[in-house]
Design an enzyme around this catalytic site. Structure first.
Site: not given
Ligand code: AKB
Length: 316
Positions: A8, A11-12, A52, A142, A146
């Site tokens: 990754g 990315g940011q 990937d 997400y 996590k």
């Molecule tokens: C998001 O906004 O999804 C991320 C995070 C808080 O992990 N910046």
């Protein structure tokens, strides 16, 4: 010398972490691996590869080719984009991490560093000064991936002795890559739109307070944890790290010091529900006690630096 693979990497976080890692460990020893997006010119100053994380063989090839001993696994789909396509978020976040952990076991890698997020928390956790150890009932795909990732990392540590470490990031602001996929991204997007057009329409309500951090602190947190003596760690994959908390109104007021004619309007969308389920502030005392974490950048310093960097680039 360490041999590091960063997934990754385009990315940011990767775009800014890779140059700092290269400064510390040597250009040739940090391999930046990305997939769909393009690398920034700075990343091209050292080895870059395409692959990937969902394909285990791509990762395996890189680990063998470059004799990798440490992986910074950043590849992930974050909150807002994940809610638009939960199936892809599940695949990249879960299969990607599982592949990295399995390869760590097969190749006896020295260390896996994998960021988590405040998205692990949901509406059942205390919203103010949220502790590291508390109830984790996230409402986003997400957040769920996590939580599962933190637990998987701890499992690989206790079962196979793989040294997996991670911090739970708040929202991160940075100047190198434009914001796209996060719920906290409004805080960076306002700089882009504000500098270009003097207008910004915010997708969160003006009083939605969230924990945030400037990129240099975010990188320091990950690298400090990666270097901390193992014997000092009671947690491994799930350290809260904090720097500041603010609402849209508060950061816009700060930015108006540099852009006095900035016009703001508010049009909350599906991201408001995500933000409402997250903490307003984080208790990071475990990170402080176990590896000495302390942030250095506050809101006024961050806004000044971001404004100077982005206006120099965008007004060219
Ligand atoms: C998001 O906004 O999804 C991320 C995070 C808080 O992990 N910046």
């Amino acid at each position: 010398m360490k041999k590091i693979l960063v997934t990754g990497a385009f990315g940011q976080i990767g775009s800014e972490l890779v140059p700092v890692l290269r400064e510390k460990y040597g250009k040739e020893n940090v391999i930046a691996m990305g997939h769909i997006t393009s690398p920034t010119p700075r990343l091209e100053e050292g080895p870059i590869v395409f692959g990937d994380v969902v394909h285990k063989e791509d990762l395996d090839k890189m680990i063998r080719k470059f004799d990798i001993d440490t992986v910074y696994h950043l590849a992930a789909i974050i909150s807002a984009k994940g809610e638009l396509n939960p199936q892809i978020a599940y695949k990249i976040n879960m299969t990607g991490l599982y592949n990295v952990l399995e390869l760590a076991r097969e190749h006896a890698l020295e260390r896996i560093v994998v960021p988590s997020s405040m998205a692990v928390f949901g509406p059942d956790a205390p919203q103010d000064n949220t502790p590291t150890d508390t109830i984790l009932h996230p409402t986003t795909m997400y957040g769920m991936t996590k939580v599962a990732g933190e637990l998987l990392g701890s499992y690989y540590f206790s079962k196979y002795g793989i040294d997996v470490r991670g911090v739970r990031y708040p929202g991160i602001l940075s100047s190198e890559t434009p914001p796209t996929a996060g719920t906290t991204d409004y805080a960076t997007a306002v700089f882009y739109d504000g500098i270009r057009t003097r207008k910004y329409e915010c997708f969160l309500k003006e009083d939605t307070t969230l924990p945030m951090m400037y990129m240099c602190d975010a990188i320091k947190a990950l690298m400090d944890l990666a270097e901390a003596p193992l014997k000092n760690l009671k947690h491994h994959t799930d350290f809260n790290v904090a720097a500041m908390s603010f609402s849209p109104k508060e950061i816009f007021t700060e930015l108006k010091k540099y852009l006095p004619d900035l016009q703001i309007s508010y049009k909350p969308d599906y991201r408001q529900a995500i933000a409402d389920s997250w903490p307003r502030s984080l208790d990071d005392s475990a990170a402080h006690e176990e590896w000495g974490w302390k942030h250095s950048i506050d809101l006024p310093t961050m806004v000044k630096d971001l404004y100077e960097k982005l206006s120099a680039r965008l007004e060219k």
